[in-house]
Design a protein around this motif. Structure first.
Motif, PDB file in Angstrom:
ATOM      1  N   ALA A 171       0.810  -1.217   0.000  1.00 32.28           N
ATOM      2  CA  ALA A 171       0.000   0.000   0.000  1.00 32.28           C
ATOM      3  C   ALA A 171       0.843   1.265   0.000  1.00 32.28           C
ATOM      4  O   ALA A 171       0.438   2.281  -0.562  1.00 32.28           O
ATOM      5  CB  ALA A 171      -0.933   0.000   1.213  1.00 32.28           C
ATOM      6  N   LEU A 172       2.027   1.219   0.631  1.00 29.39           N
ATOM      7  CA  LEU A 172       2.844   2.426   0.744  1.00 29.39           C
ATOM      8  C   LEU A 172       3.969   2.434  -0.292  1.00 29.39           C
ATOM      9  O   LEU A 172       3.933   3.172  -1.272  1.00 29.39           O
ATOM     10  CB  LEU A 172       3.417   2.545   2.157  1.00 29.39           C
ATOM     11  CG  LEU A 172       4.225   3.816   2.452  1.00 29.39           C
ATOM     12  CD1 LEU A 172       3.362   5.053   2.237  1.00 29.39           C
ATOM     13  CD2 LEU A 172       4.751   3.790   3.889  1.00 29.39           C
ATOM     14  N   PHE A 173       4.967   1.564  -0.099  1.00 24.61           N
ATOM     15  CA  PHE A 173       6.102   1.551  -1.012  1.00 24.61           C
ATOM     16  C   PHE A 173       5.690   1.131  -2.426  1.00 24.61           C
ATOM     17  O   PHE A 173       6.192   1.673  -3.416  1.00 24.61           O
ATOM     18  CB  PHE A 173       7.194   0.612  -0.487  1.00 24.61           C
ATOM     19  CG  PHE A 173       7.913   1.152   0.714  1.00 24.61           C
ATOM     20  CD1 PHE A 173       8.862   2.145   0.580  1.00 24.61           C
ATOM     21  CD2 PHE A 173       7.632   0.671   1.982  1.00 24.61           C
ATOM     22  CE1 PHE A 173       9.528   2.649   1.686  1.00 24.61           C
ATOM     23  CE2 PHE A 173       8.278   1.162   3.092  1.00 24.61           C
ATOM     24  CZ  PHE A 173       9.244   2.170   2.945  1.00 24.61           C
ATOM     25  N   GLY A 174       4.794   0.160  -2.511  1.00 22.93           N
ATOM     26  CA  GLY A 174       4.373  -0.310  -3.823  1.00 22.93           C
ATOM     27  C   GLY A 174       3.640   0.728  -4.636  1.00 22.93           C
ATOM     28  O   GLY A 174       3.533   0.625  -5.856  1.00 22.93           O
ATOM     29  N   SER A 175       3.111   1.743  -3.949  1.00 23.75           N
ATOM     30  CA  SER A 175       2.387   2.798  -4.654  1.00 23.75           C
ATOM     31  C   SER A 175       3.234   4.051  -4.872  1.00 23.75           C
ATOM     32  O   SER A 175       2.976   4.819  -5.794  1.00 23.75           O
ATOM     33  CB  SER A 175       1.130   3.181  -3.857  1.00 23.75           C
ATOM     34  OG  SER A 175       0.263   2.082  -3.733  1.00 23.75           O
ATOM     35  N   LEU A 176       4.242   4.251  -4.013  1.00 21.42           N
ATOM     36  CA  LEU A 176       4.969   5.513  -4.031  1.00 21.42           C
ATOM     37  C   LEU A 176       6.423   5.414  -4.475  1.00 21.42           C
ATOM     38  O   LEU A 176       6.941   6.327  -5.098  1.00 21.42           O
ATOM     39  CB  LEU A 176       4.916   6.148  -2.626  1.00 21.42           C
ATOM     40  CG  LEU A 176       3.521   6.432  -2.063  1.00 21.42           C
ATOM     41  CD1 LEU A 176       3.636   6.971  -0.648  1.00 21.42           C
ATOM     42  CD2 LEU A 176       2.782   7.420  -2.949  1.00 21.42           C
ATOM     43  N   VAL A 177       7.104   4.327  -4.126  1.00 19.04           N
ATOM     44  CA  VAL A 177       8.537   4.206  -4.412  1.00 19.04           C
ATOM     45  C   VAL A 177       8.734   3.490  -5.740  1.00 19.04           C
ATOM     46  O   VAL A 177       8.336   2.324  -5.884  1.00 19.04           O
ATOM     47  CB  VAL A 177       9.257   3.442  -3.283  1.00 19.04           C
ATOM     48  CG1 VAL A 177      10.755   3.353  -3.575  1.00 19.04           C
ATOM     49  CG2 VAL A 177       9.010   4.125  -1.941  1.00 19.04           C
ATOM     50  N   PRO A 178       9.343   4.149  -6.739  1.00 15.81           N
ATOM     51  CA  PRO A 178       9.463   3.543  -8.073  1.00 15.81           C
ATOM     52  C   PRO A 178      10.125   2.167  -8.075  1.00 15.81           C
ATOM     53  O   PRO A 178       9.634   1.238  -8.707  1.00 15.81           O
ATOM     54  CB  PRO A 178      10.320   4.574  -8.825  1.00 15.81           C
ATOM     55  CG  PRO A 178      10.029   5.872  -8.141  1.00 15.81           C
ATOM     56  CD  PRO A 178       9.850   5.523  -6.690  1.00 15.81           C
ATOM     57  N   GLY A 179      11.238   2.001  -7.368  1.00 18.46           N
ATOM     58  CA  GLY A 179      11.927   0.717  -7.382  1.00 18.46           C
ATOM     59  C   GLY A 179      11.126  -0.403  -6.772  1.00 18.46           C
ATOM     60  O   GLY A 179      11.202  -1.558  -7.213  1.00 18.46           O
ATOM     61  N   ALA A 180      10.327  -0.084  -5.755  1.00 19.92           N
ATOM     62  CA  ALA A 180       9.534  -1.107  -5.071  1.00 19.92           C
ATOM     63  C   ALA A 180       8.339  -1.539  -5.904  1.00 19.92           C
ATOM     64  O   ALA A 180       7.826  -2.643  -5.742  1.00 19.92           O
ATOM     65  CB  ALA A 180       9.062  -0.581  -3.716  1.00 19.92           C
ATOM     66  N   ARG A 181       7.899  -0.687  -6.793  1.00 19.54           N
ATOM     67  CA  ARG A 181       6.701  -1.003  -7.580  1.00 19.54           C
ATOM     68  C   ARG A 181       6.893  -2.241  -8.446  1.00 19.54           C
ATOM     69  O   ARG A 181       5.967  -3.014  -8.662  1.00 19.54           O
ATOM     70  CB  ARG A 181       6.340   0.193  -8.464  1.00 19.54           C
ATOM     71  CG  ARG A 181       5.876   1.416  -7.693  1.00 19.54           C
ATOM     72  CD  ARG A 181       5.668   2.588  -8.619  1.00 19.54           C
ATOM     73  NE  ARG A 181       5.331   3.793  -7.876  1.00 19.54           N
ATOM     74  CZ  ARG A 181       5.228   4.994  -8.428  1.00 19.54           C
ATOM     75  NH1 ARG A 181       5.421   5.140  -9.730  1.00 19.54           N
ATOM     76  NH2 ARG A 181       4.920   6.043  -7.698  1.00 19.54           N
ATOM     77  N   ALA A 182       8.109  -2.417  -8.943  1.00 18.11           N
ATOM     78  CA  ALA A 182       8.363  -3.552  -9.823  1.00 18.11           C
ATOM     79  C   ALA A 182       8.338  -4.876  -9.075  1.00 18.11           C
ATOM     80  O   ALA A 182       8.235  -5.933  -9.688  1.00 18.11           O
ATOM     81  CB  ALA A 182       9.711  -3.380 -10.520  1.00 18.11           C
ATOM     82  N   LEU A 183       8.409  -4.835  -7.739  1.00 17.13           N
ATOM     83  CA  LEU A 183       8.385  -6.050  -6.924  1.00 17.13           C
ATOM     84  C   LEU A 183       7.104  -6.114  -6.104  1.00 17.13           C
ATOM     85  O   LEU A 183       7.102  -6.570  -4.968  1.00 17.13           O
ATOM     86  CB  LEU A 183       9.614  -6.082  -5.999  1.00 17.13           C
ATOM     87  CG  LEU A 183      10.965  -6.121  -6.712  1.00 17.13           C
ATOM     88  CD1 LEU A 183      12.098  -6.033  -5.700  1.00 17.13           C
ATOM     89  CD2 LEU A 183      11.096  -7.390  -7.543  1.00 17.13           C
ATOM     90  N   SER A 184       6.027  -5.677  -6.679  1.00 14.04           N
ATOM     91  CA  SER A 184       4.748  -5.606  -5.986  1.00 14.04           C
ATOM     92  C   SER A 184       3.693  -6.397  -6.745  1.00 14.04           C
ATOM     93  O   SER A 184       3.481  -6.189  -7.941  1.00 14.04           O
ATOM     94  CB  SER A 184       4.313  -4.136  -5.855  1.00 14.04           C
ATOM     95  OG  SER A 184       2.963  -4.038  -5.504  1.00 14.04           O
ATOM     96  N   ILE A 185       3.030  -7.313  -6.052  1.00 17.83           N
ATOM     97  CA  ILE A 185       1.929  -8.068  -6.671  1.00 17.83           C
ATOM     98  C   ILE A 185       0.854  -7.114  -7.153  1.00 17.83           C
ATOM     99  O   ILE A 185       0.219  -7.337  -8.189  1.00 17.83           O
ATOM    100  CB  ILE A 185       1.359  -9.091  -5.671  1.00 17.83           C
ATOM    101  CG1 ILE A 185       2.410 -10.168  -5.367  1.00 17.83           C
ATOM    102  CG2 ILE A 185       0.090  -9.738  -6.213  1.00 17.83           C
ATOM    103  CD1 ILE A 185       1.998 -11.148  -4.295  1.00 17.83           C
ATOM    104  N   GLN A 186       0.653  -6.043  -6.423  1.00 16.30           N
ATOM    105  CA  GLN A 186      -0.315  -5.032  -6.836  1.00 16.30           C
ATOM    106  C   GLN A 186       0.002  -4.499  -8.230  1.00 16.30           C
ATOM    107  O   GLN A 186      -0.871  -4.412  -9.094  1.00 16.30           O
ATOM    108  CB  GLN A 186      -0.310  -3.877  -5.835  1.00 16.30           C
ATOM    109  CG  GLN A 186      -1.137  -2.677  -6.270  1.00 16.30           C
ATOM    110  CD  GLN A 186      -0.700  -1.398  -5.591  1.00 16.30           C
ATOM    111  OE1 GLN A 186       0.053  -1.428  -4.625  1.00 16.30           O
ATOM    112  NE2 GLN A 186      -1.150  -0.269  -6.087  1.00 16.30           N
ATOM    113  N   GLN A 187       1.267  -4.150  -8.464  1.00 16.19           N
ATOM    114  CA  GLN A 187       1.655  -3.614  -9.762  1.00 16.19           C
ATOM    115  C   GLN A 187       1.576  -4.673 -10.864  1.00 16.19           C
ATOM    116  O   GLN A 187       1.223  -4.377 -12.001  1.00 16.19           O
ATOM    117  CB  GLN A 187       3.067  -3.037  -9.685  1.00 16.19           C
ATOM    118  CG  GLN A 187       3.172  -1.753  -8.877  1.00 16.19           C
ATOM    119  CD  GLN A 187       2.415  -0.598  -9.508  1.00 16.19           C
ATOM    120  OE1 GLN A 187       2.406  -0.440 -10.727  1.00 16.19           O
ATOM    121  NE2 GLN A 187       1.781   0.218  -8.684  1.00 16.19           N
TER     122      GLN A 187
END
Length: 240
Positions: A171-187
């Protein structure tokens, strides 16, 4: 690879009165929000995208996944009742597969249907937004169930770690931090919603669709495989 008795016991554990109330709270909140926004703003594609993506897919789906995924096995390991299953002539892959299917079914029921309903309330499925997010939630539900079921076999604090992942990483890093987004099931699941809805729906993912599909398959497959392997290493005393 499916055992009806294990499935029945798992459904009973997951859908007890207390856990069912917890599972139903977020979907109910989503519907309330959708009705309120529709009454205040009318049909709004942007609001539908923000609510279904920013709240439902980013927070509600992983949280329901935590409850269903960890709840399918972690309580049995913690209280030692898993010994009754382990003492039966059941392949442990069958136990894990059955529990995973139950967790997926529960997660799907408490996420995809409310998301589809909320989407129709918000904009009548204009630009196929409701359907796109419902499909994305369905795919995400499978991956979350596998990951959190695995977590339930490796840690006595599975719920805590699951909540940290769902609330902090997704909810936080996966939505806001570019590098974390690529390792997010949400993305990864958002990439599916982006493809289904098309460019006019203003749904974007940081991950390409082919990469997202591969990562979803890897997360689900590895999570299931290692959960079965981990369960196979447990003693009949139910120790981790």
């Amino acid at each position: 690879m499916y055992n009806p008795t294990v499935a029945r016991l798992t459904y009973r554990a997951l859908l007890g009165r207390r856990r069912a109330l917890i599972l139903g709270a977020l979907p109910a909140l989503l519907i309330v929000i959708a009705v309120a926004v529709r009454l205040l703003n009318g049909a709004d594609d942007h609001a539908a995208t923000e609510i279904l993506g920013g709240f439902a897919l980013a927070s509600m789906v992983p949280l329901v996944g935590v409850i269903a995924g960890t709840g399918a096995i972690a309580p049995e390991i913690d209280d030692g009742s898993i010994v009754y299953l382990l003492s039966k002539p059941l392949d442990r892959r069958t136990i894990i597969t059955t529990k995973l299917l139950v967790a997926i079914g529960v997660t799907l029921a408490f996420t995809t249907l409310p998301i589809l309903l909320a989407g129709f309330i918000l904009n009548g499925n204009s630009q196929v937004i409701a359907g796109a997010f419902a499909v994305a939630a369905a795919v995400a539900s499978i991956a979350y169930s596998a990951v959190f079921l695995l977590l339930g076999t490796v840690s006595r604090n599975a719920v805590v770690f699951g909540l940290v992942y769902a609330l902090v990483w997704e909810a936080l890093f996966g939505s806001l931090v570019p590098g974390a987004r690529a390792l997010s099931i949400q993305q990864w699941s958002l990439a599916i919603a982006e493809r289904i809805a098309g460019p006019g729906a203003d749904i974007t993912s940081e991950v390409s669709l082919p990469a997202a599909l591969i990562l979803l398959l890897v997360a689900t497959g590895l999570g299931t495989w290692y959960a079965a392997r981990r369960l196979g290493s447990l003693t009949l005393a139910g120790e981790r």
